[in-house]
Scaffold this active site. Structure first.
Site, short mmCIF file in Angstrom:
data_model
loop_
_atom_site.label_atom_id
_atom_site.label_comp_id
_atom_site.label_asym_id
_atom_site.label_seq_id
_atom_site.Cartn_x
_atom_site.Cartn_y
_atom_site.Cartn_z
N GLY A 11 0.93 -1.19 0.04
CA GLY A 11 0.10 -0.05 -0.04
C GLY A 11 0.72 1.26 0.08
O GLY A 11 1.88 1.35 0.63
N ARG A 72 0.65 -5.09 -6.21
CA ARG A 72 0.65 -6.55 -5.49
C ARG A 72 1.32 -7.54 -6.37
O ARG A 72 1.11 -7.39 -7.49
CB ARG A 72 -0.71 -7.19 -4.93
CG ARG A 72 -1.55 -5.98 -4.06
CD ARG A 72 -0.90 -5.87 -2.74
NE ARG A 72 -1.50 -4.73 -2.07
CZ ARG A 72 -1.42 -4.27 -0.79
NH1 ARG A 72 -0.42 -4.80 -0.11
NH2 ARG A 72 -2.13 -3.58 -0.18
N ASP A 103 5.26 -5.10 6.18
CA ASP A 103 5.64 -6.38 6.47
C ASP A 103 5.68 -7.40 5.18
O ASP A 103 6.75 -7.84 5.18
CB ASP A 103 4.67 -6.96 7.49
CG ASP A 103 5.11 -8.24 7.83
OD1 ASP A 103 6.03 -8.48 8.91
OD2 ASP A 103 4.49 -9.39 7.49
N THR A 125 4.07 2.70 5.71
CA THR A 125 2.70 2.20 5.68
C THR A 125 2.08 3.02 6.72
O THR A 125 2.63 3.26 7.80
CB THR A 125 2.52 0.77 6.22
OG1 THR A 125 1.32 0.56 6.69
CG2 THR A 125 3.57 0.38 7.38
N ASP A 127 -0.69 2.26 8.43
CA ASP A 127 -0.95 1.73 9.81
C ASP A 127 -0.06 1.70 10.94
O ASP A 127 -0.63 1.66 11.98
CB ASP A 127 -1.51 0.29 9.29
CG ASP A 127 -2.58 0.16 8.45
OD1 ASP A 127 -3.54 1.25 8.30
OD2 ASP A 127 -2.90 -0.96 8.06
N ASP A 129 2.13 -0.09 11.92
CA ASP A 129 1.85 -1.47 12.25
C ASP A 129 3.30 -2.45 12.14
O ASP A 129 3.34 -3.74 12.53
CB ASP A 129 0.92 -2.59 11.56
CG ASP A 129 0.95 -2.56 10.19
OD1 ASP A 129 2.12 -1.93 9.61
OD2 ASP A 129 0.23 -3.34 9.55
N ARG A 171 -6.06 -2.37 9.75
CA ARG A 171 -6.68 -3.95 9.79
C ARG A 171 -6.19 -4.49 10.81
O ARG A 171 -7.05 -5.47 11.55
CB ARG A 171 -6.35 -4.45 8.43
CG ARG A 171 -6.92 -5.64 8.30
CD ARG A 171 -6.75 -6.39 6.91
NE ARG A 171 -5.00 -6.93 6.43
CZ ARG A 171 -4.46 -5.87 5.60
NH1 ARG A 171 -5.10 -4.71 4.96
NH2 ARG A 171 -3.33 -5.98 5.36
#
Length: 319
Positions: A11, A72, A103, A125, A127, A129, A171
């Site tokens: 992303g 992707r 990741d 990213t 997020d 995360d 997510r």
């Protein structure tokens, strides 16, 4: 080391262009050739490589998204695809690779490192995360984008005396929801890392109404549940007028914040320095404000958790 390459994968995140710019210009500053790989690992397999110059990254530091594009790539997840990617890099004389992403992107980078291609990752990213780093590129911008939306939603929530449920991205990590809830004065925040009870959310809403509160905002990370379904549940069990807003991909776009531009520039330059020093299989990051190189394996095996003190503070301040 004479020629390095850079790609963005997964992303997109605001600040990726600033990181690409730093990689390109730091590499050129040190006399290296820099190759840009378009569309991530998919572009690698299809040999979408192009020389990067100082002009290639002019006027990109303020742009969101990624000028190298991203995609992707299921074929690259296989050993055959990884071997093919490695051979493409060797075919084009690449001595080192910088991968900007999350990741999944890092796991691909690790495979290339295991095959013998010196590889450094940069955490990009929204997020936030990725463990073992202070923050990921794009997170600060995403939070600021979301808080601007929350401020506008609060205006209309006040005018119509409504309850709003706002779903933000996240997510597997609730960092965006958590920071936006605290900065935006939300009444409740629901994140995937913490168990929650909609009954308790309802009790909070009812307590607010009892003391004269005219509106409320509930923040939901997408990984905690559907904002639409949660909104329906609250409306059914309270009788309040509830509206739902799903911010979606608006959080990924826009000009990166100053903080993200600075972080991306630092990490891009540091990634090149690590390659020049002979490092591989590591993530370039900041830890407690200082630059740090972290083994991919450490990143993959470290559990990442949000700052639950912030979660407790949101709940305390929303009484």
């Amino acid at each position: 080391m004479k020629r390095i390459a850079v790609l963005t994968s997964g992303g997109d995140a605001p600040g990726m262009n600033a990181a690409v710019r730093a990689v390109v210009r730091t590499g050129i500053y040190h006399g290296l050739e820099v190759i840009g790989i378009q569309r991530g690992y998919s572009g690698l397999l299809h040999e979408e490589l192009m020389p990067m110059t100082l002009g290639s990254v002019a006027d990109v530091i303020q742009r969101g998204g990624t000028v190298l594009y991203t995609a992707r790539c299921e074929p690259f997840k296989s050993p055959e695809g990884q071997r093919q990617g490695y051979e493409v890099l060797r075919k084009h004389g690449i001595d080192g690779l910088v991968v900007i992403g999350g990741d999944g992107s890092f796991r691909g980078a690790q495979k290339l490192a295991e095959l013998g291609m010196p590889t450094i990752g940069i955490p990009g990213t929204i997020d936030n995360d990725i463990p073992c780093c202070d923050a990921t590129i794009g997170f600060d911008t995403a939070v600021n984008t979301a808080i601007e939306a929350i401020d506008k939603i609060r205006d209309t929530a006040t005018s119509h005396e409504r309850t709003y449920v706002v779903e933000v991205m996240g997510r597997n990590a609730g960092d965006i929801a958590l920071h936006v809830a605290l900065a935006g004065g939300a009444e409740s925040v629901l994140i995937p890392e913490a168990p929650f009870s909609l009954d308790e959310v309802i009790r909070r809403l009812e307590r607010g109404v009892a003391r004269g509160k005219k509106h409320s905002i509930i923040l939901v990370a997408e990984g905690a549940g559907s904002g639409i379904e949660i909104g329906k549940h609250l409306a059914t069990h309270t009788g309040f007028e509830v509206r739902v807003t799903v911010l979606g991909h608006i959080q990924r776009g826009g000009a990166p914040s100053a903080r993200d531009r600075v972080l991306a520039s630092q990490l891009g330059a540091y990634a090149v320095d690590l390659l020049r020093q002979g490092a591989s299989g590591k993530m370039a990051a900041t830890q407690n404000g200082a630059l740090a190189a972290v083994d991919f394996e450490t990143v993959f095996t470290t559990a990442r958790k949000p700052d639950m003190r912030l979660y407790e503070l949101v709940n305390m301040l929303s009484i």
